[in-house]
Design a protein around this motif. Sequence first.
Motif, mmCIF file in Angstrom:
data_model
loop_
_atom_site.group_PDB
_atom_site.id
_atom_site.type_symbol
_atom_site.label_atom_id
_atom_site.label_comp_id
_atom_site.label_asym_id
_atom_site.label_seq_id
_atom_site.Cartn_x
_atom_site.Cartn_y
_atom_site.Cartn_z
ATOM 1 N N ASP A 1 0.791 -1.240 0.024
ATOM 2 C CA ASP A 1 0.004 -0.057 -0.112
ATOM 3 C C ASP A 1 0.889 1.191 0.005
ATOM 4 O O ASP A 1 0.520 2.373 0.660
ATOM 5 C CB ASP A 1 -0.947 0.003 1.179
ATOM 6 C CG ASP A 1 -2.235 0.969 1.097
ATOM 7 O OD1 ASP A 1 -2.687 1.228 -0.154
ATOM 8 O OD2 ASP A 1 -2.655 1.335 2.052
ATOM 9 N N THR B 1 -7.699 -1.503 -1.779
ATOM 10 C CA THR B 1 -6.179 -1.966 -2.275
ATOM 11 C C THR B 1 -6.304 -3.451 -1.533
ATOM 12 O O THR B 1 -6.793 -3.854 -0.584
ATOM 13 C CB THR B 1 -5.344 -0.912 -1.800
ATOM 14 O OG1 THR B 1 -5.127 -1.273 -0.411
ATOM 15 C CG2 THR B 1 -5.484 0.237 -2.555
ATOM 16 N N ALA C 1 -3.539 -4.323 0.213
ATOM 17 C CA ALA C 1 -3.318 -4.012 1.576
ATOM 18 C C ALA C 1 -4.376 -3.987 2.475
ATOM 19 O O ALA C 1 -4.477 -4.641 3.660
ATOM 20 C CB ALA C 1 -2.372 -3.140 1.697
ATOM 21 N N GLU C 2 -5.313 -3.076 2.096
ATOM 22 C CA GLU C 2 -6.477 -2.536 2.554
ATOM 23 C C GLU C 2 -7.552 -3.979 2.958
ATOM 24 O O GLU C 2 -8.061 -4.003 3.813
ATOM 25 C CB GLU C 2 -7.228 -1.571 1.856
ATOM 26 C CG GLU C 2 -6.552 -0.214 2.006
ATOM 27 C CD GLU C 2 -7.239 0.755 1.253
ATOM 28 O OE1 GLU C 2 -6.870 2.105 1.270
ATOM 29 O OE2 GLU C 2 -8.138 0.489 0.135
ATOM 30 N N THR D 1 -0.007 2.988 11.317
ATOM 31 C CA THR D 1 -0.526 2.606 9.866
ATOM 32 C C THR D 1 -1.683 1.698 9.795
ATOM 33 O O THR D 1 -2.712 2.308 9.044
ATOM 34 C CB THR D 1 0.753 1.872 9.392
ATOM 35 O OG1 THR D 1 1.853 2.533 9.114
ATOM 36 C CG2 THR D 1 0.150 1.339 7.921
ATOM 37 N N ARG E 1 -4.795 3.100 7.888
ATOM 38 C CA ARG E 1 -5.618 2.432 6.885
ATOM 39 C C ARG E 1 -7.093 2.042 7.199
ATOM 40 O O ARG E 1 -7.840 1.857 6.163
ATOM 41 C CB ARG E 1 -4.686 1.029 6.730
ATOM 42 C CG ARG E 1 -4.819 0.257 5.360
ATOM 43 C CD ARG E 1 -3.818 -0.744 5.284
ATOM 44 N NE ARG E 1 -2.467 -0.101 4.899
ATOM 45 C CZ ARG E 1 -1.406 -0.748 4.916
ATOM 46 N NH1 ARG E 1 -1.347 -2.284 5.248
ATOM 47 N NH2 ARG E 1 -0.182 -0.242 4.944
ATOM 48 N N ARG F 1 -9.311 4.847 6.194
ATOM 49 C CA ARG F 1 -9.437 4.589 4.616
ATOM 50 C C ARG F 1 -10.540 3.652 4.424
ATOM 51 O O ARG F 1 -11.343 3.812 3.382
ATOM 52 C CB ARG F 1 -8.469 4.744 3.946
ATOM 53 C CG ARG F 1 -7.399 5.884 3.910
ATOM 54 C CD ARG F 1 -6.537 5.778 2.839
ATOM 55 N NE ARG F 1 -5.707 4.469 2.770
ATOM 56 C CZ ARG F 1 -4.267 4.687 3.706
ATOM 57 N NH1 ARG F 1 -4.158 5.563 4.416
ATOM 58 N NH2 ARG F 1 -3.767 3.398 3.491
ATOM 59 N N ILE F 2 -10.662 2.684 4.867
ATOM 60 C CA ILE F 2 -11.435 1.494 4.507
ATOM 61 C C ILE F 2 -12.769 1.871 5.010
ATOM 62 O O ILE F 2 -13.740 1.583 4.240
ATOM 63 C CB ILE F 2 -11.120 0.163 5.399
ATOM 64 C CG1 ILE F 2 -9.652 -0.201 4.669
ATOM 65 C CG2 ILE F 2 -12.006 -0.955 5.370
ATOM 66 C CD1 ILE F 2 -9.066 -1.410 5.571
#
Length: 562
Positions: A376, A506, A508-509, A535, A539, A542-543
Amino acid sequence: LPFILVMPVHNADTKHHFDASDIPGEPKMGTELGLLAADRTPYHLPGEELARLVAAAEDAGWAGRADLARRATRAVLARDASPGDRVRARLAVIDAAGQALGALDETFAYAMADAEGDPALQAAVRLRTAWKHNLSDGDPVRSRDAAAEAGVLARSGGDQVAEAMALTVRARMGRILGDPDAEEILAEALALPAPEVPLGMRNAPQYLAVRHALFDDRNADARRQLLVLLPAVRRTGSAEDVFEVLRSLTEVELRRGRCAAATAHARDALELTVEAGLSPGPAWYLAALAEAMGGGFARAAGYARRGIQASEEEHDQVFLSRGLYVLGLVELATGEAAKAVTTLRRVAELEAAQQVVDPSILRWHGELAEALVLADAPEEAADLQARVRTTALALGRTSVIAALDRARGLCLSAQGDADAAVALLEDTAQSFELLELPLERARTLLALARVERRRRRRAPARAALAAAAEVFARAGAAPWTELAREPSPCPSPGEGAGARPPGSLTEAETRLAVLVAQGASNQEAAAKLFVSVKTVEARLTRIYQKLDVRSRAQLATTLRLG
């Protein structure tokens, strides 16, 4: 130069000429016999005793027997030896050290002092100093400069073999530093008279020409020349010479997609290392590389860690980078993107410290960019690609550019431009096919399948996976064949249980979302993903925004509904 295996020993009574090379493949035995002959020399023949001791030291250096070289050299220095004999004995200790040159500064200093006034001997010392600057100090600029000085001295002393080897070191360092004149310097070295079988293979112009063919993806040419060199060095070369040829054969066979042949060469190289007592770091790197492509990822990681430890202990910067590269490649392939980023960043730091410019020598750049995308960090990946691409374009390194394009395709996908990503990855797969690099083509097809699956085009994803699996299977790349047969080349946690990652996240997400939905705390998720808690928090924010949810429970429900 004291690279020559033929060292005379005279029987004190019969004056019979004994030659260590009369015992094929047994330079160690020649050394031991030379020491025994010196020990049995009558006391009234001190000159013959000294000659035998010097010859035994040089044989030990050729054989890579540091213990015998030190024993013979101590005996030489304890006698009334000339400066030339003292230099030759000390050079034998240096030659026997293999990759572990970092602890021999005092030996170098004494050798250079004794060589004063003799250009040929000074050239021999400066040539080895050039090797040390590259291997142990990680400084190709100093190595190139020392080699240039060695060449001048060798020419003054009338030693054309040493002059050719000095030019070869200059060409090797020039390639590392991105010097456009490197090929001309190598051509100059090749024009000088040289033995039919190069002495000191690693720094012979004929061998560097093979390495350049490998770097330039002229793999068929490199293999053809190596198959000529291999029987020759087995007959008359040192163990290190044989290892060097086996190393290049392993690498070229992997590039050609012949994993079984590569594994056989790597196994021979490892056995030779054990039998001859060579430095272990290069052999473990080679075993790890062959295993990573044609054996198993777990064993490859174990071998790589052994090579890293051995290279660190010997201060071998060159093979430390290579061991770390293989470990990073394995971590990337097995989905441990954060670990791969950490490992490959260390390679980048080492190469920056070593002032490496040419990206075709150790091709870690595309792997690090891919790992950054999966971790990410697409912006950092894009910066790396742009920076390396400029150099690769200037030097004409086509396959390096293709590897960067594969990472760029994944980056475009992560940034939401799936159509451009698919087009670029399809073109990149075609480029690797034209370059006759089948394993790189198949890895690109894996990336294409990942992108297609992410935008829910299942039929194209399956087709790309099937094509990749076919190439890997034909090459004997067992661990990669298994990856291509899975539902996804890099499956996200929880997908096997029926959850389907939403297309807006993404990779990673998605991994974090699945862990949190399964009940993991922020601290637990951070530990499993090898990132910081901050982190994870950023993250997760954002999710929530992307999926329009406000709680862990809503997130779990959204994932269950796909």
